[in-house]
Write a protein that holds these residues in place. Structure first.
Motif, PDB file in Angstrom:
ATOM      1  N   ALA A  96       0.924  -1.181  -0.101  1.00  0.00           N
ATOM      2  CA  ALA A  96       0.023   0.205   0.041  1.00  0.00           C
ATOM      3  C   ALA A  96       0.944   1.404  -0.217  1.00  0.00           C
ATOM      4  N   GLU A 143      -0.067  -2.973  -8.435  1.00  0.00           N
ATOM      5  CA  GLU A 143      -1.271  -2.453  -9.145  1.00  0.00           C
ATOM      6  C   GLU A 143      -0.705  -1.955 -10.398  1.00  0.00           C
ATOM      7  N   TYR A 181     -16.472  -1.758  -1.040  1.00  0.00           N
ATOM      8  CA  TYR A 181     -15.186  -1.086  -0.908  1.00  0.00           C
ATOM      9  C   TYR A 181     -14.902  -0.860   0.598  1.00  0.00           C
ATOM     10  N   THR A 214     -13.129  -4.014   1.780  1.00  0.00           N
ATOM     11  CA  THR A 214     -11.863  -4.483   0.749  1.00  0.00           C
ATOM     12  C   THR A 214     -10.684  -3.451   1.596  1.00  0.00           C
ATOM     13  N   TYR A 215     -10.970  -2.381   1.581  1.00  0.00           N
ATOM     14  CA  TYR A 215      -9.761  -1.178   1.929  1.00  0.00           C
ATOM     15  C   TYR A 215      -9.712  -1.279   3.361  1.00  0.00           C
ATOM     16  N   ALA A 270      -6.995  -3.868   3.609  1.00  0.00           N
ATOM     17  CA  ALA A 270      -5.850  -3.361   3.145  1.00  0.00           C
ATOM     18  C   ALA A 270      -5.168  -2.520   4.099  1.00  0.00           C
ATOM     19  N   SER A 320      -1.720  -3.398   6.263  1.00  0.00           N
ATOM     20  CA  SER A 320      -0.580  -2.260   6.013  1.00  0.00           C
ATOM     21  C   SER A 320      -0.083  -1.381   7.199  1.00  0.00           C
ATOM     22  N   GLY A 330      -7.931   3.189  -3.926  1.00  0.00           N
ATOM     23  CA  GLY A 330      -6.456   2.600  -3.504  1.00  0.00           C
ATOM     24  C   GLY A 330      -5.429   3.760  -3.820  1.00  0.00           C
ATOM     25  N   TRP A 371      -1.482 -10.676  -1.070  1.00  0.00           N
ATOM     26  CA  TRP A 371      -2.465  -9.471  -1.383  1.00  0.00           C
ATOM     27  C   TRP A 371      -1.710  -8.516  -2.040  1.00  0.00           C
ATOM     28  N   HIS A 372      -2.720  -7.629  -2.534  1.00  0.00           N
ATOM     29  CA  HIS A 372      -2.233  -6.168  -2.851  1.00  0.00           C
ATOM     30  C   HIS A 372      -3.458  -5.453  -2.729  1.00  0.00           C
ATOM     31  N   MET A 373      -3.315  -3.863  -2.782  1.00  0.00           N
ATOM     32  CA  MET A 373      -4.386  -3.257  -2.433  1.00  0.00           C
ATOM     33  C   MET A 373      -4.868  -2.756  -3.904  1.00  0.00           C
ATOM     34  N   ILE A 429      -9.092  -7.945  -2.178  1.00  0.00           N
ATOM     35  CA  ILE A 429      -7.493  -7.342  -1.984  1.00  0.00           C
ATOM     36  C   ILE A 429      -6.535  -8.224  -2.885  1.00  0.00           C
TER      37      ILE A 429
END
Length: 346
Positions: free
Chosen positions: A57, A65, A207, A210-211, A214, A218, A259, A315-317, A325
């Motif tokens: 992130a 991303e 959202y 999900t966020y 993340a 992070s 993101g 995972w990734h944001m 994620i």
């Protein structure tokens, strides 16, 4: 504004404008990383800070991303780290303040998103020792005022974008039709439509879940920071950080790129917190050595390593419009294997 300048350079040099765009992006990122490393040199690098620095992130966001690559917030990162480097070296002159303000105005005119993160100039100035703080706050205030004036000019003087006509102009200059994708032909032109579209996207893609996930992954290293610093210092920083997030809340309501917005906040926080990292003493500076990490207790060290170093594999944001994620490095490897199998006809 910046696009017109790069287009003019392309006309003069007869190089494709995409070459100049790529060179500009590289230059911005080099300035950002160089200034950040200069600020971090001569300071202890706490374990929590390094983990947060290497989070999907923060600095690794654009690696995980692809849609986060080549965005104009890199201009803002370069300016913020340049400003922080000036504060760190205690070189805040009138000329520097004017130059920083001019750059702040220019990048705000190039993308109004920068307006929502300008308060980090003030937060950075708050990290300066008291004897120099008044001068730093004055410089930050002038930069912030310049950015706000540029934002007001955009709000009062800007006109709706005629996407098709602008697209035709770009293609007549020799550019590919791919430049017409995205915001150039975006159908929403007013704030009410953008707000409604954002709310629908938030609900459909989950959202908030999900966020939130993340952010938890992070920000796990920050709990070590909360333990290691005095309560008064922690409260001061948290108060300013909450204020910065509140100031940018309008961006989260009018656009779906959550993101990117979160990444800008976290990178900005890392840059300004670099001024709060403890310096090595004169003896340590006199003896050249590889800077070591300040690692907390064993239990905390291993817990954070498992929590923060392993999740990036899985995972990734996302920039926007995804219901989870993502897959991180594991996901990239899976896609690569599938692509190879398809090429092999398997």
């Amino acid at each position: 504004m910046i696009g017109s300048m790069l287009s003019g350079l392309a006309d003069v040099t007869r190089l494709p404008v995409t070459v100049w765009v790529g060179l500009a992006q590289i230059a911005q990122f080099v300035v950002f990383i160089y200034c950040l490393l200069r600020v971090l040199s001569g300071r202890f690098k706490p374990f929590w800070y390094v983990l947060l620095l290497l989070s999907p992130a923060t600095l690794l966001f654009s690696f995980f991303e692809v849609s986060g690559v080549g965005r104009k917030e890199t201009l803002y990162f370069a300016l913020l780290t340049w400003f922080v480097l000036g504060l760190d070296r205690q070189r805040v002159t009138v000329l520097q303040t004017l130059v920083w303000t001019a750059v702040s105005v220019a990048i705000t005119l190039s993308h109004e998103l920068i307006l929502f993160y300008a308060p980090y100039y003030l937060i950075a100035a708050m990290g300066v020792p008291k004897p120099q703080r008044a001068q730093a706050l004055r410089a930050a205030g002038i930069m912030l005022l310049g950015s706000w004036m540029a934002g007001a000019a955009v709000l009062l003087l800007a006109k709706p974008l005629d996407g098709p006509a602008f697209c035709d102009t770009l293609m007549q200059s020799g550019l590919s039709s791919t430049v017409c994708q995205g915001i150039v032909l975006w159908k929403l032109q007013d704030l009410r439509s953008s707000f409604d579209e954002t709310l629908l996207t938030i609900r459909y893609f989950g959202y908030l879940k999900t966020y939130a996930m993340a952010l938890v992954l992070s920000l796990a290293p920050v709990f070590v920071w909360l333990r290691r610093y005095r309560p008064g210092t922690v409260r001061l920083h948290l108060r300013w950080m909450v204020a910065a997030w509140a100031w940018s809340s309008l961006a989260f309501l009018l656009a779906v790129d959550w993101g990117r917005f979160i990444q800008i906040h976290l990178v900005s926080a890392l840059v300004v917190l670099a001024l709060r990292l403890r310096r090595r003493d004169a003896t340590a500076l006199a003896a050249p050595s590889v800077p070591r990490l300040n690692v907390p207790s064993t239990k905390v060290r291993w817990g954070l390593a498992i929590l923060c170093m392993l999740p990036p594999i899985f995972w990734h944001m996302p920039t926007c419009c995804e219901s989870g994620i993502g897959g991180g490095v594991a996901g990239k490897a899976e896609h690569g294997v599938v692509a190879i199998m398809r090429l092999a006809g398997l």
